[in-house]
Structure formats: C-alpha cells, structure tokens
Design an enzyme around this catalytic site. Structure first.
Site, short mmCIF file in Angstrom:
data_model
loop_
_atom_site.label_atom_id
_atom_site.label_comp_id
_atom_site.label_asym_id
_atom_site.label_seq_id
_atom_site.Cartn_x
_atom_site.Cartn_y
_atom_site.Cartn_z
N MET A 29 0.72 -1.25 -0.03
CA MET A 29 0.06 0.09 -0.07
C MET A 29 0.76 1.27 0.12
O MET A 29 0.22 2.36 0.23
CB MET A 29 -0.83 0.00 1.18
CG MET A 29 -2.17 -0.60 1.11
SD MET A 29 -1.85 -2.33 1.25
CE MET A 29 -3.34 -3.24 0.69
N PRO A 30 1.98 1.40 -0.08
CA PRO A 30 2.80 2.43 0.13
C PRO A 30 2.37 3.29 -1.23
O PRO A 30 2.59 3.07 -2.40
CB PRO A 30 4.30 2.36 0.13
CG PRO A 30 4.37 0.73 0.47
CD PRO A 30 3.08 0.29 -0.16
#
Lengths: 72, 72, 72, 72, 72, 72
Positions: free
Chosen positions: C1-2
């Site tokens: 998810m970064p």
C-alpha cells in the site's frame, strides 16, 4: 493509479463512515474514469482540532464557540 | 530540495526499517540526481488500517480476511 | 500500500533518471518492508523554480546567483 | 481556495504557537493574494522524530547527538 | 525541518507575490518556532480552475458566474 | 473542513469527468459526514505518465506495452 487523500478534522468519524467514504469514492472513480479498483488507493488523515485552521482560527476555538461544520 | 513523503499502513514498521528507507532514498537521490543530502527531507506517514482503502475495502477488513500486502 | 510522493524542482530531470528513482524506491520498499511491488505507487512532482522556496528565497533567485543544489 | 499543509517534526509545538502560524499565514495570504479568509484552510501535521529523515539520518538520531533545528 | 505546501488555483499569481509568500512564511516559522530558515522548504502548487472543486462546483464554473475568491 | 486531493495519471480526463468527481465526492462527504459543502475543497492533480511509477515501472512504459488501468 489514482491515489486519493482525504484530510479532515478528527471529530469522531466512525469505522463504518470511513468504509462508506472508501467504497463510495472507489466506485465513483470506477464509474467515471473506468479505473480498475485494484489500482485505487485512498488514505484518510484525521487532523487534531488544534492543528486545523479555518478563516484564521483554530477549529478547536471555533468548536468552543459552538461553530460546527455541519450542514444546516 | 527534494521532499519525499512515504504514506503506508501502520503495521509495525520498526525504527531500523525507517532508517533504512531514509538512508536508501537519500542515497538514491544523491546518486541519480546529484543532490546535496542536506537538501533532502523525507517524512514517513503511517496510516491506521481503518483509514486506508484498497480496491474499495478498508485494509483492516482485508487483514481480518487474511489478505496481506506481502510479496509472495 | 505505500504511496510515495517525490517533490522537487523542475530542472531537467530526464526520463531515465525518473525510471531509476521509481525502480530504486520500489525495490527498496520491497527489500525493507517486503511489500508486493504491485501495491507500491510513486508520483514525481516537478515544481517550477519560482514556486519553490528555500531559506526564504525563491530557488529561481538562488540559481541566478549561481547557488545550486548539487553535492559538492 | 488555498489549502496550506505544514509538515514538521513533533517537538512540543504549543497550541498558542499553532494559532500564531494559522493566523499569520491566513493574514499573509489575504494581504498578498486578497483571498477571502473563509476560503483558506491550514493543516499542521506533526511527524514523529523517527519518521523524519534529514541528510540521510532520522531526526531522532540527530537530536540524540545534540543537533537541533534551532536558529543559531 | 518544516515543509510547507501551498495549493491554490492558478489565477495569475505573480513571481513577486510568490516571493512574498515564501519570505513571509519562512520568517513566521523562524519567529514562532525558532527554526533555522535553512531547514524550511516551501512549495507552491497552482491548480487549474477545472481541477479545483469548491462546494461541489468546479472553480472554472464559479468564475464564469462571476463568483471570485476575493475578500469583500 | 475536508480537503480531498486526487492524484492520477494525465490521460485525457475531461472537464465533465472532473466535474462528476467533484460533485460526487462533495455529495458523498455531505451524506456520510454531514459536512457543509461550503467547507469541502477538492483538488485534482494530473501526473505525467513518465512521473508515475507502478510496480517499479513508469506508467509511460506500461502503456507502450499495452497495459492499461482500465477495469476489465
């Protein structure tokens, strides 16, 4: 590829409300832009009332005066 | 002058991992762009799992179902 | 998810340099945090020199004076 | 319509200092750009010292070495 | 370490106005927080009128109707 | 007080699509959080394809290979 960041004051937004925002925005982006939802990320950032300024005042001060952000 | 913001879910990133990200990205920017490291600032923002949405779902819900972000 | 956002001055960063930043940061995040690269998004934002301030001065003014951001 | 985001290390900024930043920036934007203050929103984001990198180091490490961000 | 991002509509902000914003905010941060100006970076992001929404409307539409952001 | 930032690749989003995103998100925030729409600002940031990285690749390279972001 959309990344959506929602910044708002920390005033008791519930888990269920967050889910409705996430689902609603992801669906809207799919509907309007035809983006694969697997590519849409959304982050909600809750900001302390002392840390948000509106019209030159801290929101914490506005709330103490009874001024809310609610729709009339 | 670069400012780098890393936003990711709050899932136990350690102090040492943060240092590796900071050092690695600063070095990469120096190597690729020849920027003086004194001008590179990096901020890591950890976001609660209820506050990150992916594919229309809260990450907290995905994790409860056993879906991780790990490389297979 | 970064999600990683790189903001820097618009000073002739090449397509190949951008690719090296994107590849290098994605690899670093995979190595340090074990994140699936399919979940890592990176956006590079180039900012006009008149629009970036450092130490109270526009970078366009600093460059006119011969002050660069290069590593010595 | 301006939205101003201030990101800085979490190092004991007081409520009164935040108010001075909010008031000062809103007034400046009104003075320079003639914007109605009702349209100016400001958010202050305090970042943990482990999560801010400068010159390749965590600020928490710099502070342990006695290096501050204060004006000399 | 502060990084300040100003996002506003692209409506003819001059180079001199940008410089006043940069100088004014850097000075304010030095005065209120005692930060070394060498650590303060400011980026101004101008957003096209079609790309900014206020109260559910594109600003380009509001401007066509004669609604401005100016202080009365 | 919400500020919503949408970052996505610059790939021909029309004025009408932007308006639908702005209206849809403002309405959703009013419906879910009961916020006065006069307090909701939305900015759409379109990012060049060379400047967006996904899975370690520039989106411009992915598009050349025929890989789109469209929902299948």
């Amino acid at each position: 590829m959309p990344f959506v960041k929602i910044e708002l004051t920390r005033e008791g937004v519930t888990r269920e409300q967050k889910q409705r925002l996430i689902k609603g925005i992801t669906d809207l982006i799919e509907e309007v832009l035809h983006k694969d939802p697997q590519l849409t990320h959304i982050a909600i950032q809750e900001i302390e009332l002392d840390n948000w300024g509106y019209a030159g005042e801290q929101v914490s001060v506005l709330r103490e005066r009874g001024i809310t952000a609610n729709k009339k």
